[in-house]
Design a protein around this motif. Structure first.
Motif, mmCIF file in Angstrom:
data_model
loop_
_atom_site.group_PDB
_atom_site.id
_atom_site.type_symbol
_atom_site.label_atom_id
_atom_site.label_comp_id
_atom_site.label_asym_id
_atom_site.label_seq_id
_atom_site.Cartn_x
_atom_site.Cartn_y
_atom_site.Cartn_z
ATOM 1 N N ILE A 25 42.231 37.424 46.384
ATOM 2 C CA ILE A 25 42.579 36.714 47.565
ATOM 3 C C ILE A 25 40.587 36.659 48.028
ATOM 4 O O ILE A 25 40.711 38.233 48.334
ATOM 5 C CB ILE A 25 43.152 36.833 48.543
ATOM 6 C CG1 ILE A 25 44.448 35.762 47.541
ATOM 7 C CG2 ILE A 25 43.060 35.847 49.729
ATOM 8 C CD1 ILE A 25 45.534 36.117 48.221
ATOM 9 N N HIS A 26 40.037 36.233 48.782
ATOM 10 C CA HIS A 26 38.793 36.491 49.181
ATOM 11 C C HIS A 26 38.462 35.832 50.161
ATOM 12 O O HIS A 26 37.647 35.277 51.535
ATOM 13 C CB HIS A 26 37.530 36.632 48.345
ATOM 14 C CG HIS A 26 37.063 35.021 47.438
ATOM 15 N ND1 HIS A 26 37.084 33.845 48.603
ATOM 16 C CD2 HIS A 26 37.393 35.113 46.258
ATOM 17 C CE1 HIS A 26 36.653 32.613 47.042
ATOM 18 N NE2 HIS A 26 37.219 33.377 46.458
ATOM 19 N N THR A 27 39.388 34.446 50.442
ATOM 20 C CA THR A 27 39.312 33.786 51.542
ATOM 21 C C THR A 27 40.279 33.590 51.905
ATOM 22 O O THR A 27 40.983 32.600 51.561
ATOM 23 C CB THR A 27 37.878 32.948 52.037
ATOM 24 O OG1 THR A 27 37.366 33.003 50.713
ATOM 25 C CG2 THR A 27 38.184 31.506 52.859
ATOM 26 N N GLY A 79 38.222 20.202 46.328
ATOM 27 C CA GLY A 79 37.365 20.476 45.345
ATOM 28 C C GLY A 79 38.725 20.031 44.041
ATOM 29 O O GLY A 79 38.289 19.618 42.439
ATOM 30 N N SER A 80 39.954 19.607 44.474
ATOM 31 C CA SER A 80 40.545 19.022 43.623
ATOM 32 C C SER A 80 41.054 17.166 44.651
ATOM 33 O O SER A 80 40.946 17.563 45.519
ATOM 34 C CB SER A 80 41.511 19.812 43.327
ATOM 35 O OG SER A 80 41.585 21.205 43.040
ATOM 36 N N VAL A 115 45.583 28.795 45.214
ATOM 37 C CA VAL A 115 44.296 28.251 45.500
ATOM 38 C C VAL A 115 43.105 29.267 44.361
ATOM 39 O O VAL A 115 42.185 29.892 44.672
ATOM 40 C CB VAL A 115 43.378 26.769 45.319
ATOM 41 C CG1 VAL A 115 43.052 25.758 44.641
ATOM 42 C CG2 VAL A 115 44.610 26.954 46.742
ATOM 43 N N CYS A 116 43.277 28.703 42.643
ATOM 44 C CA CYS A 116 42.359 29.813 42.298
ATOM 45 C C CYS A 116 40.760 28.918 42.158
ATOM 46 O O CYS A 116 40.749 28.021 42.144
ATOM 47 C CB CYS A 116 42.485 29.691 41.272
ATOM 48 S SG CYS A 116 41.134 30.702 39.577
ATOM 49 N N THR A 117 39.438 29.624 42.887
ATOM 50 C CA THR A 117 38.424 29.637 42.619
ATOM 51 C C THR A 117 37.603 28.596 41.582
ATOM 52 O O THR A 117 36.988 28.100 41.175
ATOM 53 C CB THR A 117 37.117 30.669 43.646
ATOM 54 O OG1 THR A 117 37.630 31.335 43.407
ATOM 55 C CG2 THR A 117 37.678 30.179 45.536
ATOM 56 N N ASP A 169 44.891 34.981 35.305
ATOM 57 C CA ASP A 169 44.342 34.774 34.071
ATOM 58 C C ASP A 169 43.252 34.557 34.603
ATOM 59 O O ASP A 169 41.974 35.067 33.868
ATOM 60 C CB ASP A 169 44.834 32.847 33.820
ATOM 61 C CG ASP A 169 46.056 33.061 33.392
ATOM 62 O OD1 ASP A 169 47.077 34.289 33.098
ATOM 63 O OD2 ASP A 169 47.118 31.534 33.485
ATOM 64 N N CYS A 170 42.473 34.069 35.384
ATOM 65 C CA CYS A 170 40.849 34.023 35.682
ATOM 66 C C CYS A 170 40.327 35.924 36.331
ATOM 67 O O CYS A 170 39.143 35.680 34.856
ATOM 68 C CB CYS A 170 40.033 33.015 36.536
ATOM 69 S SG CYS A 170 41.094 30.928 36.582
#
Lengths: 142, 142
Positions: free
Chosen positions: B122-124, A75-76, A92-94, A135-136
């Motif tokens: 973290i979830h994955t 996605g990036s 990686v932040c979703t 942050d998110c």
DNA sequence: GAGTTGTCTTGATTCATTCAAGACAACTGC
DNA sequence: GCAGTTGTCTTGAATGAATCAAGACAACTC
């Protein structure tokens, strides 16, 4: 990071020393993860005549020589980082796609030996953790 | 895999049952890793009026519902697989880009707990092994 | 069986990246 | 220090995967 060493590092890697290469390598000597466009913008601050294609070419050359590492989180766009050779992994932040480094989980290269390699000659193990960054998490529902 | 169950699985996931969705889900019920284009080609064999955009939409819906899993190995287009929920990982050939499944290295979800999560929730955890597949190893230098 | 909602079809568009041709600069040997 | 060779950089166009948008259509509800 010793930015002055960029030309020497290029030479040591068997690459010709050019202004764009030096600039890109110096840019990536700072911690962080930059895509080609961001590298391009930063390089242009000191070397305004540089083209985006030159940056792509330089990044490919540096990655091929092992001077920078290329990662492609789903996605990036492709990201480049100057930290190489220590087999670290990435968070990686979703939500905002921020990327953070994380040291090897296990002391040894993690998971480098799958139980069944299915005939593959494995040379690299890549671990990516997905989640919400600090942050998110703190933002309500922005 | 019980292909006849596709409509039921769609309904159970809260998705409307349509011909393209059933066809895509059945296609991905076979083991393997297919990109959107390949899914499109297979679906068209039984449902020739299906559009590529429909396949993209269906894949996004199925992935969102957890019925298929989407992976994006660097350098390859996004791949989709029907095997979900078992947190398995992938071997990717650096030469031919073939993808193979590999079961969890550790009994537990591997590396799911990095030493320092740096504030991430973290979830994955995603593990990708890079190497040469058996076929490419046996080929001289093709 | 009609209405509503969401999906599918068609078409165009975006974005990251790569390809190609020619101008130019870096390293080699003189 | 200077010319030759090689490879890099600049400019411009093209590719491929994926997404967006508008309208036609079909699936589920009542």
């Amino acid at each position: 990071m010793d930015t002055a060493a960029a030309p020497e590092r290029l030479r040591a890697a068997g690459l010709k020393v050019t202004a764009p290469r030096t600039a890109v390598l110096e840019t990536l000597s700072s911690p962080g993860h930059l895509d080609a466009e961001s590298v391009y913008e930063r390089v242009r601050q000191t070397l305004p005549t540089t083209s985006l294609q030159a940056v792509y070419g330089v990044l490919a050359a540096l990655a091929g020589a092992g001077l920078v590492r290329r990662i492609e989180p789903a996605g990036s766009p492709a990201l480049y980082e100057g930290r190489t050779g220590d087999n670290h992994h990435h968070l990686v932040c979703t939500k905002c796609h921020t990327v953070a480094d994380v040291d090897c989980v296990v002391g040894e290269p993690p998971c480098l030996e799958p139980g069944d390699a299915r005939g593959f000659a494995i040379h690299t193990a890549e671990v990516t953790f997905w989640g919400l960054c600090a942050d998110c998490r703190s933002e309500p529902a922005a």
